[in-house]
Each structure stands twice: as C-alpha cells, then as structure tokens.
Design an enzyme around this catalytic site. Structure first.
Site, PDB file in Angstrom:
ATOM      1  N   HIS A  18      25.451 -29.392  40.682  1.00  0.00           N
ATOM      2  CA  HIS A  18      25.730 -28.871  42.036  1.00  0.00           C
ATOM      3  C   HIS A  18      24.766 -27.741  42.389  1.00  0.00           C
ATOM      4  O   HIS A  18      24.209 -27.705  43.492  1.00  0.00           O
ATOM      5  CB  HIS A  18      27.158 -28.314  42.115  1.00  0.00           C
ATOM      6  CG  HIS A  18      28.252 -29.326  42.042  1.00  0.00           C
ATOM      7  ND1 HIS A  18      29.356 -29.177  41.232  1.00  0.00           N
ATOM      8  CD2 HIS A  18      28.441 -30.496  42.701  1.00  0.00           C
ATOM      9  CE1 HIS A  18      30.174 -30.199  41.385  1.00  0.00           C
ATOM     10  NE2 HIS A  18      29.636 -31.020  42.266  1.00  0.00           N
ATOM     11  N   LYS A  42      46.639 -32.350  46.749  1.00  0.00           N
ATOM     12  CA  LYS A  42      46.014 -32.828  45.507  1.00  0.00           C
ATOM     13  C   LYS A  42      45.961 -31.688  44.503  1.00  0.00           C
ATOM     14  O   LYS A  42      45.588 -30.568  44.867  1.00  0.00           O
ATOM     15  CB  LYS A  42      44.579 -33.287  45.826  1.00  0.00           C
ATOM     16  CG  LYS A  42      44.200 -34.622  45.215  1.00  0.00           C
ATOM     17  CD  LYS A  42      42.887 -35.100  45.753  1.00  0.00           C
ATOM     18  CE  LYS A  42      41.783 -35.006  44.718  1.00  0.00           C
ATOM     19  NZ  LYS A  42      40.476 -35.450  45.232  1.00  0.00           N
ATOM     20  N   ARG A  95      23.784 -39.071  41.812  1.00  0.00           N
ATOM     21  CA  ARG A  95      23.316 -39.198  40.430  1.00  0.00           C
ATOM     22  C   ARG A  95      23.000 -40.634  40.042  1.00  0.00           C
ATOM     23  O   ARG A  95      22.171 -40.881  39.179  1.00  0.00           O
ATOM     24  CB  ARG A  95      24.372 -38.650  39.456  1.00  0.00           C
ATOM     25  CG  ARG A  95      24.611 -37.168  39.569  1.00  0.00           C
ATOM     26  CD  ARG A  95      25.940 -36.789  38.995  1.00  0.00           C
ATOM     27  NE  ARG A  95      27.009 -37.462  39.717  1.00  0.00           N
ATOM     28  CZ  ARG A  95      28.297 -37.298  39.496  1.00  0.00           C
ATOM     29  NH1 ARG A  95      28.693 -36.491  38.534  1.00  0.00           N
ATOM     30  NH2 ARG A  95      29.197 -37.930  40.208  1.00  0.00           N
ATOM     31  N   SER A 132      32.111 -32.891  37.449  1.00  0.00           N
ATOM     32  CA  SER A 132      33.219 -31.937  37.311  1.00  0.00           C
ATOM     33  C   SER A 132      34.327 -32.538  36.458  1.00  0.00           C
ATOM     34  O   SER A 132      34.958 -31.826  35.662  1.00  0.00           O
ATOM     35  CB  SER A 132      33.768 -31.562  38.688  1.00  0.00           C
ATOM     36  OG  SER A 132      32.793 -30.902  39.438  1.00  0.00           O
TER      37      SER A 132
END
Ligand code: PNS
Length: 161
Positions: A18, A42, A95, A132
């Site tokens: 990031h 969430k 990615r 992450s």
C-alpha cells in the site's frame, strides 16, 4: 487546475505494498487522499481510527511529502467521498489477475455512478504477494510481520498480542 486523486481501501492493516502505491500516486497528483473505507457492519482487526493513525505515521516515516491527506469514510459510496474532496480519479494497486477480477466491477460501478475513473497501478514486484489478510493471519499465529508492513504497524500488532 489542481489534480486530486483518492487511494481507498480497508487498510486492515496498511502494508508495504500500500505504502509503495501511495508513494507512486503522490508523485503524480497535487493532492492525494488516502481514505480508510470502513463498513460498520463488517468486523475488522484494527479500529478505524487506529488504521488512520498508522497510515499517517507510516507515511511520515517513509518521508513522503506533504501532499497526502489521510481520512476515514463510512457514510456511503466511495464516489460521494470523491465528490466531497473534488477527485475524479481513484487509484488502486494491482498485484495479479485476481486483483483485476476483483477491482474491475468496482471500477465500472464507480464510473457509471459518477464518472469517476479508476487507474490501476503496479506495486514494486517484491510486494506483489503481500496482502492485509495474509498479514492478519501471520499476526494471529504470532509470526513475524515485519517483512510485510511498516515498522509502526509491526510494533502495533506486536503490542496488541
Ligand atoms: O481494501 P479493500 O477492502 O479491497 O477496499 C475496497 C473498498 C473499501 C475500496 C470498496 O469496497 C469500496 O469502495 N467501498 C465503498 C462502498 C462503495 O462505494 N461501493 C460501491 C462501489 S465499489
């Protein structure tokens, strides 16, 4: 005309990948808004205000310039945030092919909703496998997350153990 872009994400936690994309994007725009998009329904590992603080500190530690603003957004569509800060462009790190598949519908919806364009940016290949969710897993199993995240994030995750 001032060029403004937005880098959105969950950043739970922010990774070196990031930060790499943020640094590249900040080089191209007058103002870059990094926004922690928070879905209150969430569950997340790191509270949203801590995520904002960690990004701010990681950006400072990386010596990035003063054209980056970090904030949080939980009030609705990302395009509403973009309009609030005057941005017409969203930047996302890509990615691999799975990221393209995941990001493409969101990019098209954002363009249909409000004419917001999404630019995909490649991170440094060394960060290409870092995510992450992988960091959360390694941290949960008490592994060493330092190769994947800024120092400040590694310290935070170690302290939270
Ligand atoms: O880091 P992530 O979890 O891949 O980020 C995804 C995120 C938060 C950028 C995306 O889910 C989002 O933009 N959410 C805001 C709600 C929204 O605007 N949804 C419609 C278009 S995607």
């Amino acid at each position: 005309m001032s060029r403004i872009a937005v880098v959105p994400g969950s950043f739970d936690p922010v990774t070196l990948g990031h930060i790499d994309v943020i640094a590249r994007a900040a080089d191209l725009y007058d103002t870059l808004h990094v926004v922690v998009v928070h879905n209150p329904s969430k569950s997340a590992l790191i509270p949203v205000d801590d995520r904002v603080a960690l990004i701010e500190r990681a950006i400072a530690a990386a010596g990035l310039s003063g054209n980056i603003e970090v904030s949080k957004w939980s009030e609705g569509l990302l395009v509403e945030y973009c309009s609030q800060v005057g941005a017409k462009v969203v930047i996302k790190g890509i990615r691999n092919q799975a990221d393209v598949t995941y990001e493409t519908p969101m990019a098209l919806v954002n363009r249909n909703l409000a004419g917001i364009e999404t630019l995909f940016m490649l991170p440094e290949p060394g960060h290409a496998y870092v995510s992450s969710s992988l960091v959360r897993q390694v941290a949960a199993l008490k592994g060493d997350v330092r190769p994947y995240v800024p120092h400040i994030v590694a310290d935070y995750l170690n302290t939270a153990r």
